[in-house]
Design a protein around this motif. Structure first.
Motif, PDB file in Angstrom:
ATOM      1  N   PRO A  41      -0.117  -1.785   6.539  1.00 40.99           N
ATOM      2  CA  PRO A  41       1.051  -0.890   6.550  1.00 40.99           C
ATOM      3  C   PRO A  41       2.115  -1.369   5.575  1.00 40.99           C
ATOM      4  CG  PRO A  41       1.032  -2.262   8.512  1.00 40.99           C
ATOM      5  CD  PRO A  41      -0.257  -2.525   7.798  1.00 40.99           C
ATOM      6  N   PHE A  42       2.924  -0.436   5.135  1.00 39.08           N
ATOM      7  CA  PHE A  42       4.043  -0.720   4.243  1.00 39.08           C
ATOM      8  C   PHE A  42       5.347  -0.531   5.027  1.00 39.08           C
ATOM      9  CE2 PHE A  42       0.807  -0.512   1.279  1.00 39.08           C
ATOM     10  CZ  PHE A  42       1.220  -0.555  -0.042  1.00 39.08           C
ATOM     11  N   ILE A  43       6.284  -1.454   4.849  1.00 38.30           N
ATOM     12  CA  ILE A  43       7.644  -1.241   5.309  1.00 38.30           C
ATOM     13  C   ILE A  43       8.425  -0.762   4.088  1.00 38.30           C
ATOM     14  CG2 ILE A  43       9.690  -2.239   6.347  1.00 38.30           C
ATOM     15  CD1 ILE A  43       7.255  -2.044   8.195  1.00 38.30           C
ATOM     16  N   VAL A  44       8.960   0.441   4.157  1.00 39.37           N
ATOM     17  CA  VAL A  44       9.568   1.099   3.002  1.00 39.37           C
ATOM     18  C   VAL A  44      11.056   1.297   3.260  1.00 39.37           C
ATOM     19  CG1 VAL A  44       9.488   3.115   1.485  1.00 39.37           C
ATOM     20  CG2 VAL A  44       7.386   2.290   2.562  1.00 39.37           C
ATOM     21  N   TYR A  45      11.869   0.778   2.349  1.00 41.02           N
ATOM     22  CA  TYR A  45      13.319   0.950   2.415  1.00 41.02           C
ATOM     23  C   TYR A  45      13.733   1.955   1.339  1.00 41.02           C
ATOM     24  CZ  TYR A  45      13.059  -3.402   5.077  1.00 41.02           C
ATOM     25  OH  TYR A  45      12.746  -4.367   5.999  1.00 41.02           O
ATOM     26  N   SER A  61       2.426  13.180  -0.529  1.00 43.00           N
ATOM     27  CA  SER A  61       1.791  12.036  -1.180  1.00 43.00           C
ATOM     28  C   SER A  61       0.388  11.808  -0.643  1.00 43.00           C
ATOM     29  CB  SER A  61       2.628  10.771  -0.954  1.00 43.00           C
ATOM     30  OG  SER A  61       1.925   9.630  -1.413  1.00 43.00           O
ATOM     31  N   PRO A  62      -0.623  11.740  -1.510  1.00 43.85           N
ATOM     32  CA  PRO A  62      -1.990  11.467  -1.034  1.00 43.85           C
ATOM     33  C   PRO A  62      -2.151  10.054  -0.491  1.00 43.85           C
ATOM     34  CG  PRO A  62      -1.912  11.454  -3.435  1.00 43.85           C
ATOM     35  CD  PRO A  62      -0.581  11.940  -2.967  1.00 43.85           C
ATOM     36  N   PHE A  63      -1.208   9.164  -0.786  1.00 43.06           N
ATOM     37  CA  PHE A  63      -1.295   7.792  -0.289  1.00 43.06           C
ATOM     38  C   PHE A  63      -0.833   7.665   1.164  1.00 43.06           C
ATOM     39  CE2 PHE A  63       1.072   3.876   0.608  1.00 43.06           C
ATOM     40  CZ  PHE A  63       0.036   2.952   0.531  1.00 43.06           C
ATOM     41  N   VAL A  64       0.122   8.493   1.568  1.00 46.63           N
ATOM     42  CA  VAL A  64       0.743   8.355   2.887  1.00 46.63           C
ATOM     43  C   VAL A  64      -0.103   9.057   3.945  1.00 46.63           C
ATOM     44  CG1 VAL A  64       2.784   8.837   4.282  1.00 46.63           C
ATOM     45  CG2 VAL A  64       3.040   8.178   1.877  1.00 46.63           C
ATOM     46  N   LEU A  82       1.763   4.123   7.033  1.00 44.25           N
ATOM     47  CA  LEU A  82       0.357   3.760   7.135  1.00 44.25           C
ATOM     48  C   LEU A  82      -0.410   4.474   6.028  1.00 44.25           C
ATOM     49  CD1 LEU A  82      -0.182   4.002  11.006  1.00 44.25           C
ATOM     50  CD2 LEU A  82       0.320   1.975   9.627  1.00 44.25           C
ATOM     51  N   PRO A  83      -1.152   3.737   5.186  1.00 46.48           N
ATOM     52  CA  PRO A  83      -1.877   4.366   4.078  1.00 46.48           C
ATOM     53  C   PRO A  83      -2.977   5.298   4.566  1.00 46.48           C
ATOM     54  CG  PRO A  83      -1.683   1.986   3.760  1.00 46.48           C
ATOM     55  CD  PRO A  83      -1.272   2.273   5.172  1.00 46.48           C
ATOM     56  N   ALA A  84      -3.198   6.352   3.797  1.00 45.99           N
ATOM     57  CA  ALA A  84      -4.292   7.269   4.081  1.00 45.99           C
ATOM     58  C   ALA A  84      -5.588   6.801   3.449  1.00 45.99           C
ATOM     59  CB  ALA A  84      -3.946   8.670   3.574  1.00 45.99           C
ATOM     60  N   VAL A  85      -5.488   5.934   2.447  1.00 43.92           N
ATOM     61  CA  VAL A  85      -6.662   5.462   1.714  1.00 43.92           C
ATOM     62  C   VAL A  85      -6.564   3.957   1.520  1.00 43.92           C
ATOM     63  CG1 VAL A  85      -7.035   7.650   0.518  1.00 43.92           C
ATOM     64  CG2 VAL A  85      -5.540   5.914  -0.497  1.00 43.92           C
ATOM     65  N   GLY A  86      -7.709   3.333   1.246  1.00 42.63           N
ATOM     66  CA  GLY A  86      -7.745   1.905   1.001  1.00 42.63           C
ATOM     67  C   GLY A  86      -7.480   1.563  -0.455  1.00 42.63           C
ATOM     68  N   LEU A  87      -7.562   0.274  -0.746  1.00 46.01           N
ATOM     69  CA  LEU A  87      -7.246  -0.222  -2.084  1.00 46.01           C
ATOM     70  C   LEU A  87      -8.156   0.381  -3.146  1.00 46.01           C
ATOM     71  CD1 LEU A  87      -5.576  -2.336  -3.731  1.00 46.01           C
ATOM     72  CD2 LEU A  87      -7.457  -3.926  -3.316  1.00 46.01           C
ATOM     73  N   GLU A  88      -9.437   0.431  -2.868  1.00 44.90           N
ATOM     74  CA  GLU A  88     -10.382   0.910  -3.883  1.00 44.90           C
ATOM     75  C   GLU A  88     -10.155   2.383  -4.199  1.00 44.90           C
ATOM     76  OE1 GLU A  88     -15.219   0.971  -4.711  1.00 44.90           O
ATOM     77  OE2 GLU A  88     -14.358  -0.215  -3.077  1.00 44.90           O
TER      78      GLU A  88
END
Length: 230
Positions: A41-45, A61-64, A82-88
């Motif tokens: 997960p990302f903490i976003v400010y 956003s396709p990432f979120v 929380l990301p919708a997709v992984g790193l790859e």
């Protein structure tokens, strides 16, 4: 000798870059929680932007995958994303050497700050030595755009103006080059705002924060205390 570096990684596919692009008035900083598996997960400010605009950008956003507003203070909103997709899936089209990217997580380096821009990420990081920094820089030069902004020995003071956000730097430079600070002024706040494509109130806020930061990091610490009547 340990080093401290500030640099820009220019990659349009980095997480949340499209959010920064869709909400250009926002200042966005992130923290990654790497101990949460392949999709941490990302903490976003988010600062200086209405929450409605930010959340609309999250939705597109396709990432979120999911986001939660966990608190806010003044103009700063704090989200857990929380990301919708992984790193790859996120970087596979942009970065071929994903194994090399994973290896960087074990390098003698600590990323202390990540700021998201419309072009990529601006990071401040600590490196154990020159070899660790060169390994990091070589990887990103080969796989993405890398622009070094500052490299100092650990413990050396920052140069005046370090710590400004990209929007603040852009506002200062544009206002200066257009003559907004001249006496008499040759460009109004509205004209600077038109050049930047944002509202006059947004320009005023960026200039005020930038000027305050520069004063605080240059001469304010040397001034004697004002009399109590002030």
């Amino acid at each position: 000798m340990a080093l401290v570096a500030e640099y820009e990684l220019q990659c349009a596919d980095f997480p949340l870059v499209n959010v920064a692009r869709n909400v250009p008035e926002a200042t966005i900083e992130v923290e990654l929680q790497f101990n949460h598996g392949d999709q941490p997960p990302f903490i976003v400010y988010v600062m200086h932007a209405p929450d409605e605009a930010v959340e609309q950008a999250f939705e597109s956003s396709p990432f979120v995958g999911e986001y939660t507003l966990v608190g806010h203070a003044g103009e700063t909103y704090r989200y857990r994303v929380l990301p919708a997709v992984g790193l790859e899936a996120q970087l596979g089209d942009q970065i071929e050497d994903l194994d090399g990217l994973r290896a960087l997580a074990e390098a003698d380096a600590v990323v202390e700050r990540i700021r998201v821009t419309s072009r990529g990420w601006v990071q401040e990081a600590w490196f154990a030595d020159r070899d660790a920094f060169d390994e990091f820089r070589t990887f990103w030069q080969s796989n993405c755009g890398f622009e070094l902004r500052r490299l100092t020995k650990d413990g050396e003071p920052k140069q005046p103006g370090d710590g400004l956000t990209d929007p603040q730097r852009e506002a200062l430079r544009t206002a200066y080059e257009m003559g907004h600070f001249e006496v008499p002024r040759s460009a109004s706040l509205s004209e600077v705002a038109d050049e930047l494509g944002i509202t006059p109130s947004a320009v005023s806020e960026r200039l005020r924060r930038a000027q305050t930061h520069i004063v605080e990091t240059t001469v304010a610490s040397t001034w004697p205390k004002l009399p109590d009547k002030y």
